[in-house]
Write an enzyme that holds these catalytic residues in place. Structure first.
Site, PDB file in Angstrom:
ATOM      1  N   HIS A   8      15.837  28.573  -2.426  1.00 44.56           N
ATOM      2  CA  HIS A   8      16.909  27.598  -2.645  1.00 44.56           C
ATOM      3  C   HIS A   8      16.343  26.181  -2.763  1.00 44.56           C
ATOM      4  O   HIS A   8      16.741  25.395  -3.626  1.00 44.56           O
ATOM      5  CB  HIS A   8      17.903  27.618  -1.477  1.00 44.56           C
ATOM      6  CG  HIS A   8      18.617  28.913  -1.290  1.00 44.56           C
ATOM      7  ND1 HIS A   8      18.463  29.684  -0.161  1.00 44.56           N
ATOM      8  CD2 HIS A   8      19.490  29.578  -2.089  1.00 44.56           C
ATOM      9  CE1 HIS A   8      19.231  30.759  -0.265  1.00 44.56           C
ATOM     10  NE2 HIS A   8      19.857  30.726  -1.419  1.00 44.56           N
ATOM     11  N   SER A 156      15.048  36.018  -0.181  1.00 47.34           N
ATOM     12  CA  SER A 156      16.481  36.286  -0.219  1.00 47.34           C
ATOM     13  C   SER A 156      17.056  36.080   1.169  1.00 47.34           C
ATOM     14  O   SER A 156      16.414  36.413   2.172  1.00 47.34           O
ATOM     15  CB  SER A 156      16.743  37.735  -0.667  1.00 47.34           C
ATOM     16  OG  SER A 156      18.099  38.093  -0.469  1.00 47.34           O
TER      17      SER A 156
END
Length: 255
Positions: A8, A156
Site C-alpha cells: 500500500h 497482502s
C-alpha cells in the site's frame, strides 16, 4: 481497505512522486464481500494506518463510515459487465459490482486527477480502467508493481491469517508463476500446457486448493489460448492455502 503494508505504501510513494496533493482513502467496503466472506474479521488497525501515513507525509486521509457511503435506501450501483464475468468474477460474482461502485463513489467525492492501484489486483485494475474509459471520467489510472516479501510472497493484508507452516506453503503461488514464466521463456506458447505445469506444482502442496490459473492478454484481459510474439500477458493465480484465499500474478512479454 486498510491494515496497511509496504505494498500500500508503495502506492503512496508513487502518488507523492507524481502529484502535488496525496489523498488516501481507507474503507472496508461491505458491498464487495459476499455473505460467506471475511468482512467481519477482515484485519483492521486504523491507528497504525494513520501513523504509517503520517510518516509518509500524506496530505489527507479519508476514513468514512459505512453509513456515509451507503445511506439508508441506497440503490444505485456501477457495474462493468464483460470483463467481470471470468476469473475473480466467476468465484466472487458480486465482488466487482461492489468494487466499481465504491471506487466511483470515492472518485466523485475526492475528484482526483490520478488514482493509484496495485498490480496484485490485476483484474480489479483492468475493471477500473474500463469503468473510467466507458464513463469518460477525467482520471488517469496508474497501476504500480507488486511488492513482495524477501522470499517472494506477494504482500497482502490477508497474509496475517496464515499460520507459520501455511506461510511457507503460500510460497507455491509465486513459485508457480516463476515456473510458468520459465516455460514461456524456454519457448512454450500453448497456454494449457503452461497452466497444466503450474497446476501440478501447486497441487503438490497439501494445504492448497486451487481456484484458477489463467493466462490473459495484458491489454484486453481476454483469455489467451496461444501466446503470440510481441504481446504481453498476465499469468494469474487464485488459490486457497488452508482457510486463506490468496491471489498473485506476473506479466510476461513474449519475444
Amino acid at each position: 481497505m486498510g491494515f496497511l503494508h509496504k505494498g500500500h505504501l508503495s502506492l503512496v510513494k508513487r502518488a507523492k512522486e507524481l502529484t502535488d496533493f496525496t489523498v488516501v482513502s481507507i474503507f472496508v467496503n461491505p458491498t464487495q464481500f459476499s455473505p460467506n466472506e471475511d468482512l467481519n474479521k477482515y484485519p483492521r488497525d486504523i491507528d497504525n494506518d494513520k501513523r504509517l501515513l503520517e510518516n509518509e507525509n500524506v496530505d489527507l486521509v479519508f476514513i468514512p463510515e459505512a453509513s456515509e457511503i451507503y445511506p439508508e435506501n441506497f440503490q444505485t450501483y456501477t457495474e462493468v459487465s464483460k470483463i467481470t464475468r471470468q476469473l475473480e468474477g466467476e468465484f466472487r460474482p458480486t465482488h466487482f459490482k461492489g468494487v466499481t461502485t465504491i471506487v466511483n463513489i470515492l472518485f466523485n467525492i475526492i475528484q482526483p486527477d490520478v488514482a493509484f492501484f496495485g498490480q496484485k489486483d490485476a483484474q480489479q485494475s483492468a475493471v477500473i480502467k474500463r469503468m473510467v474509459t466507458d464513463l469518460k471520467l477525467p482520471i488517469q489510472i496508474e497501476v504500480c508493481p507488486i511488492v513482495r516479501e524477501s522470499d517472494g510472497l506477494a504482500m497482502s493484508s490477508r497474509n496475517v491469517y496464515l499460520s507459520e507452516s501455511e506461510r511457507l506453503d503460500a510460497l507455491v503461488l509465486s513459485r508457480s508463476l516463476t515456473f510458468g514464466t520459465n516455460l514461456i521463456n524456454s519457448g512454450e506458447r500453448d497456454s494449457q500446457k503452461i497452466i497444466d505445469g503450474m497446476t501440478t506444482l501447486v497441487n503438490l502442496v497439501s494445504t492448497s486448493k486451487l481456484e484458477y490459473i489463467k493466462i490473459v492478454n495484458e491489454k484486453s484481459f481476454e483469455l489467451a489460448e496461444v501466446l503470440i510474439k510481441g504481446q504481453s500477458y498476465f499469468l494469474l493465480i487464485a488459490c486457497w492455502i488452508g482457510k486463506t484465499r490468496l491471489i498473485d500474478n506476473t506479466i510476461i512479454s513474449v519475444s
